[in-house]
Design an enzyme around this catalytic site. Structure first.
Site, short mmCIF file in Angstrom:
data_model
loop_
_atom_site.label_atom_id
_atom_site.label_comp_id
_atom_site.label_asym_id
_atom_site.label_seq_id
_atom_site.Cartn_x
_atom_site.Cartn_y
_atom_site.Cartn_z
N HIS A 183 0.83 -1.20 0.00
CA HIS A 183 0.00 0.00 0.00
C HIS A 183 0.86 1.25 0.00
CE1 HIS A 183 -4.15 -1.53 1.32
NE2 HIS A 183 -3.45 -2.56 0.89
N ASP A 194 -5.26 6.39 2.13
CA ASP A 194 -5.30 4.95 1.81
C ASP A 194 -6.69 4.42 2.09
OD1 ASP A 194 -3.55 2.30 1.53
OD2 ASP A 194 -4.99 1.97 3.13
N ASN A 234 -0.60 -6.05 -6.87
CA ASN A 234 0.67 -5.58 -7.41
C ASN A 234 1.33 -6.64 -8.28
OD1 ASN A 234 0.51 -3.03 -6.24
ND2 ASN A 234 1.56 -3.67 -4.39
N GLU A 262 2.03 -6.53 -12.40
CA GLU A 262 3.35 -6.77 -12.98
C GLU A 262 3.28 -7.86 -14.05
OE1 GLU A 262 5.54 -5.43 -8.85
OE2 GLU A 262 5.97 -7.43 -9.60
#
Ligand SMILES: *[C@@H]1O[C@H](CO)[C@@H](O)[C@H](O)[C@H]1NC(C)=O
Length: 476
Positions: free
Chosen positions: A16, A116, A363, A367
């Protein structure tokens, strides 16, 4: 110095924290010097996490960009919480006075506050100051849609997501089998759905929501949110899909994993990695080893050891003690088991990698998509089950490992199941070949979205313009 500053309030979790800082940097770059960035840093509740955050802060503070880090005073942690999620919630909430004070003390005017997704209890501070307030949502548009729906869904449900049968309607997605509901909402181990429901409600108080995704990656769900299909009767805040951008830091000597990949044929290696806190037990490790061996495919397997007492981070694995005897010898040359941290981005970027067995953290997924690598989802925790479903059923870039079954709390994969999935992933089945094609399409899609003229590029520009001095402000 910039005329105004954006105040960022990230959470301490590494994924995060860094995702948000990257978003901040991209906002700075897009503002052409009109904005600076002020990051309010909460002290993480554990020493390990605190030192990790400090490492990030130190590195970023030295980057020479217009970013300032302000450390908030420590708070007295609550001691009577039942679940970790409740603890986080209250721990964060207790920072409200410090956040207000830090902002009051800033020399530059505040253009916007970005929090966040777990920091929404602090949105009220922004509201009192009457500045635009945004949520940075470090996950998928699909999970965002689900969280927005959560208050309504919960009214309709008579049993928990774990106990229910059939499917859940998440606007913009095909019907989601209940076994693919996120572990953070459905697991027996946690009792935190109330927290998520609260966050879901609070998102509606934001001026906008920033997601690390793109309209092309998640058209169905992002359209559903924009059309007001998640919270009936109230338009949702504008979603700014500004991602994904994957970049590499300064490159040193290629890592040993990367060097090993240099000697492998193109798209021949399956990469297995389960994230920074992913750890599998001994019995599961044996099944993986047997499955890989039988599949006959080349592999790079990041295998971590059990966390030390009091830590949630895995240790380096003792390969000889963990792997079946003779395994390393029998797979020599076609397989590498790596017992420690590995440079995931560099690995996924390598042309020798043809598939990725992943825990599906967003994440990691981004990728993989950025480099066009098809996946076998092996969701472990958080919202990863829903990510897995989206990859398989919506984007079509993944091969299913096995049917999800929530009646068994632990997701155990047998050697034959992994073998089949790996064979498919590496193109031995029509489904696998299709996923591979789709993944390559997604690679092009991601890159187009963030290039000049692309949808994410435009969304970022629009967001920055609306909060820049003299800008129009967020749409009502
Ligand atoms: C989005 O996700 C990617 C993949 O993890 C990450 O590299 C990037 O920093 C994230 N944030 C933004 C704003 O692109």
């Amino acid at each position: 110095m910039a005329a105004a500053t954006i105040v960022f309030l990230p959470c301490w979790g590494s994924g995060h924290f860094m995702s948000m800082i990257e978003a901040g940097k991209r906002m700075l770059a897009s503002s052409g010097g009109a904005l600076s960035l002020t990051v309010l840093v909460m002290q993480a509740p554990s020493a390990a996490k605190a030192s990790e955050v400090e490492d990030h802060v130190r590195r970023e503070a030295a980057s020479g960009l217009d970013i300032r880090f302000l450390r908030l005073p420590a708070i007295e942690p609550p001691t009577d919480c039942k679940a970790p999620e409740e603890f986080n919630f209250r721990y964060i909430q207790l920072h409200a006075p410090h956040v207000a004070e830090a902002i009051a003390g800033l020399a530059s005017p505040v253009a916007a506050i970005v929090v966040d997704l777990f920091c929404t209890p602090l949105l009220d501070v922004a509201r009192k100051l009457a500045v635009p307030r945004y949520v940075y949502f470090a996950s998928t548009g699909a999970f965002l849609a689900l969280m927005l729906c959560l208050p309504t869904l919960r009214e309709q449900l008579t049993v928990s997501f774990r106990e229910m049968e059939g499917t859940v309607h998440v606007p913009g997605l095909p019907p989601v089998p209940s076994s693919y509901m996120p572990a953070c909402l459905a697991s027996k181990k946690t009792n935190n759905i109330q927290c998520f429901e609260y966050y879901g409600r609070r998102f509606m108080d934001a001026s906008g929501i920033i997601v690390n995704s793109s309209v092309e990656l998640e058209r169905g769900v992002l359209t559903a949110i924009a059309d007001g299909r998640c919270v009936l009767g109230r338009p949702a805040p504008v979603v700014h899909a500004i991602g994904p951008v994957i970049w590499f830091g300064a490159r040193e000597e290629p890592h040993e994993c990367v060097q090993w990949l240099h000697s492998q044929p193109s798209a021949s290696v399956v990469f297995l990695c389960f994230g920074s806190i992913g750890f599998l037990d001994r019995a599961q490790v044996e099944e993986i080893a047997a499955g890989l061996e039988r599949s006959g495919h080349r592999f790079l397997w990041v295998l971590r050891g059990p966390p030390a007492a009091g830590s949630s981070y895995p240790t380096d694995a003792d390969l000889d003690a963990t792997l079946p005897s003779g395994f390393l010898k029998r797979t020599e040359g076609r397989g590498l088991v790596w017992p420690s941290w590995s440079p995931q981005k560099e690995v996924l970027a390598h042309p020798a990698v043809g598939g990725f067995v992943t825990h599906c953290g967003w994440n990691s997924v981004l990728e993989s998509l950025w480099f066009g690598v098809p996946m076998v989802p092996w969701p472990l925790y958080g919202e990863q089950h829903l990510n897995a479903f989206e990859l398989i059923a919506d984007m079509g870039v993944a091969v299913q490992l096995k049917k999800m079954d929530r009646s068994k709390e632990d997701f155990f994969v047998e050697a034959a199941e992994l073998e089949q999935a790996v064979r498919g992933l590496m193109g031995e089945t029509a489904k696998g070949s299709k996923a591979r094609e789709k993944a390559l399409e997604m690679k092009a899609t991601c890159r187009k979205a963030v290039a000049e003229g692309g949808s994410s590029y435009a969304a970022l520009r629009k967001l920055v313009l609306e909060i820049s001095p003299g800008g129009e402000g967020p749409s009502p």
